[in-house]
Write an enzyme that holds these catalytic residues in place. Structure first.
Site, PDB file in Angstrom:
ATOM      1  N   ASP A   1       0.886  -1.173   0.000  1.00 13.02           N
ATOM      2  CA  ASP A   1       0.000   0.000   0.000  1.00 13.02           C
ATOM      3  C   ASP A   1       0.921   1.219   0.000  1.00 13.02           C
ATOM      4  O   ASP A   1       2.125   1.113   0.274  1.00 13.02           O
ATOM      5  CB  ASP A   1      -0.855  -0.053   1.280  1.00 13.02           C
ATOM      6  CG  ASP A   1      -1.532   1.255   1.599  1.00 13.02           C
ATOM      7  OD1 ASP A   1      -2.276   1.742   0.726  1.00 13.02           O
ATOM      8  OD2 ASP A   1      -1.314   1.797   2.686  1.00 13.02           O
TER       9      ASP A   1
ATOM     10  N   ASP B   1      -0.158   5.146   0.932  1.00  7.87           N
ATOM     11  CA  ASP B   1      -0.357   6.165   1.988  1.00  7.87           C
ATOM     12  C   ASP B   1      -0.475   5.550   3.368  1.00  7.87           C
ATOM     13  O   ASP B   1      -1.326   4.706   3.599  1.00  7.87           O
ATOM     14  CB  ASP B   1      -1.607   6.994   1.663  1.00  7.87           C
ATOM     15  CG  ASP B   1      -1.418   7.813   0.393  1.00  7.87           C
ATOM     16  OD1 ASP B   1      -2.233   7.684  -0.527  1.00  7.87           O
ATOM     17  OD2 ASP B   1      -0.411   8.552   0.311  1.00  7.87           O
TER      18      ASP B   1
HETATM   19  C1  XBP Z   1      -5.146   6.305   0.856  1.00  9.26           C
HETATM   20  C2  XBP Z   1      -6.334   6.955   0.298  1.00  9.26           C
HETATM   21  C3  XBP Z   1      -6.169   8.037  -0.728  1.00  9.26           C
HETATM   22  C4  XBP Z   1      -5.372   9.202  -0.131  1.00  9.26           C
HETATM   23  C5  XBP Z   1      -5.549  10.460  -0.947  1.00  9.26           C
HETATM   24  O1  XBP Z   1      -4.649   5.490  -0.183  1.00  9.26           O
HETATM   25  O2  XBP Z   1      -7.441   6.588   0.660  1.00  9.26           O
HETATM   26  O3  XBP Z   1      -7.453   8.468  -1.095  1.00  9.26           O
HETATM   27  O4  XBP Z   1      -5.919   9.480   1.165  1.00  9.26           O
HETATM   28  O5  XBP Z   1      -5.135  10.217  -2.273  1.00  9.26           O
HETATM   29  P1  XBP Z   1      -3.817   4.115   0.188  1.00  9.26           P
HETATM   30  P2  XBP Z   1      -6.116  10.634  -3.468  1.00  9.26           P
HETATM   31  O6  XBP Z   1      -4.642   2.997  -0.387  1.00  9.26           O
HETATM   32  O7  XBP Z   1      -2.490   4.295  -0.486  1.00  9.26           O
HETATM   33  O8  XBP Z   1      -3.681   4.049   1.689  1.00  9.26           O
HETATM   34  O9  XBP Z   1      -6.599  12.045  -3.182  1.00  9.26           O
HETATM   35  O10 XBP Z   1      -5.290  10.540  -4.714  1.00  9.26           O
HETATM   36  O11 XBP Z   1      -7.235   9.630  -3.426  1.00  9.26           O
HETATM   37 MG    MG Z   2      -2.866   3.269   3.336  1.00  6.82          MG
END
Ligand code: XBP
Ligand code: MG
Length: 243
Positions: free
Chosen positions: A9, A11
């Site tokens: 993953d 973020d």
């Molecule tokens: C986390 C998310 C993303 C980010 C924001 O992604 O839910 O929406 O918060 O990015 P991950 P965007 O699966 O990597 O934890 O604004 O591009 O959606």
């Molecule tokens: Mg994440």
């Protein structure tokens, strides 16, 4: 079953990026003249909605704000995020770089399964490991590739299809309950490193929960596996297995 792939993953897992996302959202709202400001408490709640565009739409509904062009706002936000990635020193979370290196040394496939937008993956790697390391990931699947975002398993299914592996031949690394659910729905073994916004999530079903990937390498003598099965054994032994 032999370990064949590490699936990351983005973020909250590779780096604590959500604060940069939150500030980028607020800059986009300000630029659009919207009286919206997401503080950490509001953002922590809204993070349950995966996908930035979906998050904007959810907040517009919650605040009964009509006529919100979520796609344009989200595009603006992504621009601010890219700028923030270029202007700041971005630290990968502990152990991330070393696990990627161990994966490459052991001939494991590397993949990304994220809800975030592809430009955000590119800007994070540009600010940390570099585009050349990203090019060594055999599969990079993002929010743009799926009709349904996490906790829907679609993004992980795309990665498994890209790599041509069975779920149990991969190992997923996540920070959130939504991400864990997505991986576990397909039966992919999953290790969770809770992030600043997700530490109170319900991680039932995780195969391992550990504060950071750095823990996999303590004591340092232990994890220098010469084969993927050793890495799998360490993953299984290091985390707090959850019933
Ligand atoms: C986390 C998310 C993303 C980010 C924001 O992604 O839910 O929406 O918060 O990015 P991950 P965007 O699966 O990597 O934890 O604004 O591009 O959606
Ligand atoms: Mg994440």
């Amino acid at each position: 079953m032999t370990l064949k792939a590490l699936i990351f993953d983005i973020d909250g897992t590779l780096a604590e990026t959500e604060e940069f996302h939150r500030l980028a959202f607020n800059k986009a709202f300000n630029e659009a003249g919207l009286p919206w400001y997401w503080n950490q408490a509001v953002y922590g709640r809204l993070l349950k909605v995966t996908g930035g565009r979906e998050r904007i739409l959810a907040y517009a509904e919650e605040t009964c704000t009509p006529g919100i062009d979520a796609a344009t706002l989200h595009k603006s936000k992504t621009g601010f995020y890219k700028h923030a990635m270029a202007q700041n020193t971005i630290e990968l979370r502990d152990g991330v770089e070393r696990l990627i290196k161990v994966g490459l040394e052991n001939g494991l496939a590397l993949a990304i399964a994220t809800t975030t937008s592809r430009p955000n993956v590119d800007s994070l790697f540009a600010a940390t490991l570099g585009a050349d390391v990203l090019s060594r990931f055999q599969s990079v699947r993002t929010g743009e590739d799926v009709a349904a975002k996490k906790p829907d398993p679609e993004v992980y299914q795309l990665v498994l299809d890209d790599l041509g592996i069975k779920p149990e031949e991969g190992y997923a690394f996540e920070d959130s309950a939504n991400g864990l659910k997505a991986a576990r729905k397909l039966g992919i073994p999953t290790l969770v490193t809770p992030g600043i916004y997700t530490r109170d999530d319900d991680f039932s079903g995780a195969d391992c929960i550990t504060e950071s990937l750095g823990n996999l390498f303590e004591p340092s003598a232990e994890l220098s596996p010469r084969n993927p099965d050793q890495l799998l054994a360490v993953l299984a032994s290091k985390g707090r297995a959850v019933a």
